[in-house]
Design a protein around this motif. Structure first.
Motif, PDB file in Angstrom:
ATOM      1  N   UNK A   1       0.839  -1.210   0.000  1.00 26.52           N
ATOM      2  CA  UNK A   1       0.000   0.000   0.000  1.00 26.52           C
ATOM      3  C   UNK A   1       0.869   1.253   0.000  1.00 26.52           C
ATOM      4  N   UNK A   2       1.996   1.194   0.736  1.00 22.92           N
ATOM      5  CA  UNK A   2       2.938   2.330   0.728  1.00 22.92           C
ATOM      6  C   UNK A   2       3.500   2.536  -0.681  1.00 22.92           C
ATOM      7  N   UNK A   3       3.855   1.434  -1.324  1.00 22.60           N
ATOM      8  CA  UNK A   3       4.445   1.518  -2.673  1.00 22.60           C
ATOM      9  C   UNK A   3       3.441   2.152  -3.637  1.00 22.60           C
ATOM     10  N   UNK A   4       2.200   1.645  -3.596  1.00 22.23           N
ATOM     11  CA  UNK A   4       1.185   2.143  -4.528  1.00 22.23           C
ATOM     12  C   UNK A   4       0.913   3.621  -4.277  1.00 22.23           C
ATOM     13  N   UNK A   5       0.777   3.997  -3.017  1.00 20.65           N
ATOM     14  CA  UNK A   5       0.478   5.405  -2.708  1.00 20.65           C
ATOM     15  C   UNK A   5       1.621   6.319  -3.156  1.00 20.65           C
ATOM     16  N   UNK A   6       2.853   5.890  -2.857  1.00 25.35           N
ATOM     17  CA  UNK A   6       3.996   6.732  -3.251  1.00 25.35           C
ATOM     18  C   UNK A   6       4.099   6.878  -4.762  1.00 25.35           C
ATOM     19  N   UNK A   7       3.792   5.810  -5.471  1.00 26.19           N
ATOM     20  CA  UNK A   7       3.822   5.900  -6.935  1.00 26.19           C
ATOM     21  C   UNK A   7       2.767   6.896  -7.415  1.00 26.19           C
ATOM     22  N   UNK A   8       1.581   6.816  -6.819  1.00 18.34           N
ATOM     23  CA  UNK A   8       0.526   7.760  -7.210  1.00 18.34           C
ATOM     24  C   UNK A   8       0.953   9.201  -6.904  1.00 18.34           C
ATOM     25  N   UNK A   9       1.516   9.432  -5.721  1.00 16.41           N
ATOM     26  CA  UNK A   9       1.913  10.801  -5.359  1.00 16.41           C
ATOM     27  C   UNK A   9       2.962  11.334  -6.338  1.00 16.41           C
ATOM     28  N   UNK A  10       3.819  10.438  -6.793  1.00 12.13           N
ATOM     29  CA  UNK A  10       4.856  10.812  -7.755  1.00 12.13           C
ATOM     30  C   UNK A  10       4.270  11.197  -9.109  1.00 12.13           C
ATOM     31  N   UNK A  11       3.200  10.516  -9.490  1.00 13.21           N
ATOM     32  CA  UNK A  11       2.671  10.661 -10.853  1.00 13.21           C
ATOM     33  C   UNK A  11       1.406  11.510 -10.940  1.00 13.21           C
ATOM     34  N   UNK A  12       0.848  11.901  -9.805  1.00 10.73           N
ATOM     35  CA  UNK A  12      -0.503  12.469  -9.833  1.00 10.73           C
ATOM     36  C   UNK A  12      -0.623  13.767 -10.639  1.00 10.73           C
ATOM     37  N   UNK A  13       0.486  14.502 -10.773  1.00 10.49           N
ATOM     38  CA  UNK A  13       0.410  15.783 -11.500  1.00 10.49           C
ATOM     39  C   UNK A  13       0.018  15.576 -12.947  1.00 10.49           C
TER      40      UNK A  13
ATOM     41  N   UNK B   1      -1.383  12.366 -14.658  1.00 10.15           N
ATOM     42  CA  UNK B   1      -1.783  10.961 -14.711  1.00 10.15           C
ATOM     43  C   UNK B   1      -1.857  10.449 -16.141  1.00 10.15           C
ATOM     44  N   UNK B   2      -2.354  11.314 -17.028  1.00  6.22           N
ATOM     45  CA  UNK B   2      -2.502  10.885 -18.419  1.00  6.22           C
ATOM     46  C   UNK B   2      -1.145  10.522 -19.016  1.00  6.22           C
ATOM     47  N   UNK B   3      -0.139  11.355 -18.746  1.00  2.98           N
ATOM     48  CA  UNK B   3       1.204  11.060 -19.275  1.00  2.98           C
ATOM     49  C   UNK B   3       1.711   9.749 -18.688  1.00  2.98           C
ATOM     50  N   UNK B   4       1.482   9.565 -17.395  1.00  4.38           N
ATOM     51  CA  UNK B   4       1.967   8.336 -16.741  1.00  4.38           C
ATOM     52  C   UNK B   4       1.291   7.112 -17.329  1.00  4.38           C
TER      53      UNK B   4
ATOM     54  N   UNK C   1      -8.288   7.093 -27.581  1.00  2.00           N
ATOM     55  CA  UNK C   1      -8.954   8.037 -26.661  1.00  2.00           C
ATOM     56  C   UNK C   1      -9.427   7.378 -25.369  1.00  2.00           C
ATOM     57  N   UNK C   2      -9.421   6.063 -25.343  1.00  4.05           N
ATOM     58  CA  UNK C   2      -9.800   5.370 -24.101  1.00  4.05           C
ATOM     59  C   UNK C   2      -8.857   5.738 -22.956  1.00  4.05           C
ATOM     60  N   UNK C   3      -7.595   6.013 -23.302  1.00  5.58           N
ATOM     61  CA  UNK C   3      -6.612   6.275 -22.245  1.00  5.58           C
ATOM     62  C   UNK C   3      -6.972   7.564 -21.504  1.00  5.58           C
ATOM     63  N   UNK C   4      -7.257   8.634 -22.249  1.00  7.38           N
ATOM     64  CA  UNK C   4      -7.634   9.876 -21.556  1.00  7.38           C
ATOM     65  C   UNK C   4      -8.991   9.726 -20.878  1.00  7.38           C
ATOM     66  N   UNK C   5      -9.894   8.988 -21.519  1.00  9.15           N
ATOM     67  CA  UNK C   5     -11.211   8.777 -20.888  1.00  9.15           C
ATOM     68  C   UNK C   5     -11.037   8.122 -19.513  1.00  9.15           C
ATOM     69  N   UNK C   6     -10.228   7.081 -19.462  1.00 14.73           N
ATOM     70  CA  UNK C   6     -10.116   6.292 -18.224  1.00 14.73           C
ATOM     71  C   UNK C   6      -9.278   6.971 -17.141  1.00 14.73           C
ATOM     72  N   UNK C   7      -8.554   8.046 -17.494  1.00 11.24           N
ATOM     73  CA  UNK C   7      -7.785   8.732 -16.455  1.00 11.24           C
ATOM     74  C   UNK C   7      -8.529   9.947 -15.893  1.00 11.24           C
ATOM     75  N   UNK C   8      -9.764  10.165 -16.328  1.00  8.91           N
ATOM     76  CA  UNK C   8     -10.567  11.256 -15.748  1.00  8.91           C
ATOM     77  C   UNK C   8     -10.982  10.879 -14.329  1.00  8.91           C
ATOM     78  N   UNK C   9     -10.951  11.891 -13.447  1.00  6.62           N
ATOM     79  CA  UNK C   9     -11.339  11.633 -12.051  1.00  6.62           C
ATOM     80  C   UNK C   9     -12.803  11.984 -11.840  1.00  6.62           C
ATOM     81  N   UNK C  10     -13.501  11.084 -11.163  1.00  6.06           N
ATOM     82  CA  UNK C  10     -14.827  11.357 -10.593  1.00  6.06           C
ATOM     83  C   UNK C  10     -15.864  11.836 -11.611  1.00  6.06           C
TER      84      UNK C  10
END
Ligand code: MLT
Length: 272
Positions: A191-203, A205-208, A226-235
């Motif tokens: 869980x630490x690994x996943x969270x840290x990876x997200x914090x690193x990439x969150x700015x 997400x689409x590029x990541x 276009x599925x990639x940008x669709x699926x990285x939209x939040x909420x």
């Protein structure tokens, strides 16, 4: 009661889940590209329910008994064509953008995908199984906060036999939202690994996600890029999606998960 938070990264881990006691555990399955994103979109656009099945033959046999059910799914990322399905082309593939209200509103869907449906089925013995994606992340996090399950297991569906970057990012984003609730308990290194990876990439997400193996595969396909940008939209959708004990994925209402957590019930494998 102490809480636990854990992430499973790769299909090899969910293949071992039959040996685990998941009766007090809520699982959240992530297949960001694309199965859980697509199912969430289908529910958001009015599908009555989605039946995840492992094999093309299972989907076809459901259709034979219930002609009103739509068939959806992919092999090698593209819609299942007639030559793989006894002469019957599937109605839909696994692109969330196909699942418009016009095409799927009010309909039940039988769906088979490579990893996402396998991961959902592996979690079936859990107290509750939710579907995670960036598209419904906030609603899912709020729901989990309200229900406060003692054990939370985030399951990344992966790609074929490997971990998928975008699933780990999705799981990490959920870990981040729930961190205040769970960080005082037993937080697995995963869980630490996943969270840290997200914090690193969150700015960005689409590029990541675009640089992930799945992201590159989809970006190279003119109809699917276009599925990639669709699926990285939040909420985009304020809904919680759950695999019910009857094997059907549908929109969750708040009370049912709390009723299931702590109940030693078993979920049957998704049935027709
Ligand atoms: C899967 O279930 O393996 C994926 O959703 C594959 C895909 O992107 O179509």
């Amino acid at each position: 009661m102490p809480t636990t938070l854990e992430v499973q990264f790769a299909p090899a881990e969910y293949a071992l889940m039959t040996g685990r006691d998941l009766r007090q555990t809520v699982c959240v399955v992530f297949d960001v590209l694309r199965a859980t994103s697509t199912m969430v979109t289908a529910l958001g656009h009015g599908a009555t329910g989605i039946l995840p099945v492992a094999e093309i033959a299972e989907a076809l046999s459901i259709r034979q008994r219930r002609p009103e059910v739509l068939l959806a799914g992919e092999r090698d990322g593209v819609r299942i064509e007639a030559n793989l399905a006894g002469g019957r082309e599937f109605d839909l593939g696994n692109s969330p953008r196909e699942f418009t209200a016009e095409r799927i509103g009010g309909r039940a869907i039988a769906m088979t995908t490579t990893n996402g449906t396998r991961a959902l089925r592996a979690c079936a013995p859990a107290a509750a199984v939710l579907l995670g994606s960036f598209l419904n992340l906030g609603a899912t996090a709020e729901f989990i906060e309200q229900q406060a399950p003692p054990n939370l297991l985030l399951v990344c569906s992966g790609t074929l036999d490997q971990a998928a970057y975008e699933d780990v990012l999705g799981a990490g984003a959920l870990c981040d939202l729930l961190w205040p609730k769970y960080c005082g308990g037993m937080v697995a290194d995963s869980a630490q690994i996943a969270r840290r990876l997200f914090l690193l990439e969150q700015k960005d997400l689409l590029a990541a996600v675009s640089q992930s193996r799945n992201g590159r595969r989809l970006m190279a396909h003119p109809d699917l890029s276009e599925d990639v940008s669709f699926c990285t939209q939040r909420d985009v959708f304020r809904l919680v999606a759950e695999l019910g004990k009857d094997g059907l994925v549908r929109i969750r209402t708040p009370d049912a998960v709390s009723a299931q957590v702590g109940v030693a019930g078993s979920r049957t494998a998704p049935a027709e």
